[in-house]
Design an enzyme around this catalytic site. Structure first.
Site: not given
Ligand code: ARG
Length: 295
Positions: A166, A260
């Protein structure tokens, strides 16, 4: 006096590792629920101490990643562009997010079918420009659609390292002209775009990037970030920021940290639209007036 910042969070009641959709997640390793709760409370408390109003969405059994509210959508003024998750396991969060935003007075909009988009996890304003990460989760096409819909300049950046899947894991705008980033998460083109467009770019080392130090929450001149990035903390302090390092190791196990776990409902600190007097409605109306006055 300006209104206090507002942040959406989700208590980690049902947080855990129930599937693996990024390289950090490991079903065998699991999490320690009591520690996760303590760490989440620590983040909430740190934000509250800074005068932030915390709003919460109810946790839901079977949706362990709902805690990562940054992925609910992209807030732009009173509008939320709701996420459409890449993986089915997270797609089940969408109706809960939809309900929450409808119930809290937001105008909710969905992307066209077939486009994936993971909200503020992959799209961050720095000044007037929306920087948008694609490949692992969001599509570049989604970002183009969003740029068009909001009438804002949008620069899609390809993410190349699956650990930084991300945009908010490797890039964090601090104000309209300053951002921190981990260069290794981008290709040459992306690095050039960031260097050209952001006057002050602070580099994070590979060693500190894996501590999720780019996944920071900015409240005024205070930066809340994961522990384990002393060099970055020093650089930020030298630039006049206060840093607030927190232990968020339980959430790194799912591939997330401070940023996050939060969604800024009144707009990120670095987003120009937050303080500008132009409203979305007036922008759109202006567009319409111009369109209709074209012969
Ligand atoms: N386990 C989640 C996923 O893989 C983690 C999300 C993390 N969020 C972020 N905004 N980077 O989607």
């Amino acid at each position: 006096m300006s209104a206090p910042p507002r942040v959406l969070m989700c208590p980690p009641d049902y947080y855990g590792i129930e599937y693996e959709i990024n390289p950090w997640m490991n079903l065998q390793a699991g999490t320690e629920p009591a520690v996760a709760r303590q760490q989440w409370q620590g983040l909430r408390q740190a934000l509250t101490n800074l005068g932030v109003i915390i709003e919460t969405i109810n946790p839901v059994p079977g949706l362990p990643d709902l805690v990562f509210t940054a992925n609910a959508g992209l807030v732009y003024q009173n509008l939320i562009l709701l996420s459409r998750f890449r993986f089915g396991v997270r797609r089940k969060e969408e109706p809960y997010n939809l309900k929450w935003f409808q119930a809290h007075g937001f105008e909710v909009e969905l992307l066209p079918e077939g486009l994936f988009f993971e909200g503020a996890g992959d799209s961050l304003f720095c000044g007037e420009t929306l920087f948008a990460g694609y490949r692992f989760r969001s599509d570049a096409r989604s970002h183009l659609w969003i740029g068009d819909r909001l009438g804002v300049r949008t620069l899609p950046l390809e993410l190349v390292d699956p650990r930084f899947y991300h945009l908010d894991t490797c890039f964090c705008p601090l104000n309209e002209t300053t951002a921190i980033y981990y260069p290794g998460a981008f290709d040459d083109y992306g690095r050039t775009v960031l260097q050209d467009q952001i006057p002050e770019l602070i580099q994070v080392s590979a060693e500190e990037a894996v501590s999720f130090s780019c996944n920071a929450v900015v409240v005024g001149r205070v930066i809340i970030l994961n522990e384990g990035a002393p060099k970055l903390a020093r650089t930020l302090q030298d630039r006049g920021y206060d840093t607030c390092p927190l232990p968020l190791t339980e959430f790194i196990k799912a591939g997330g940290s401070a940023k996050c776990l939060t969604l800024r409902l009144d707009g990120e600190e670095a987003a120009t639209w937050r303080t500008s007097t132009t409203t979305l409605t007036s922008q759109l109306n202006r567009g319409r007036v111009q369109e209709s006055s074209n012969p």
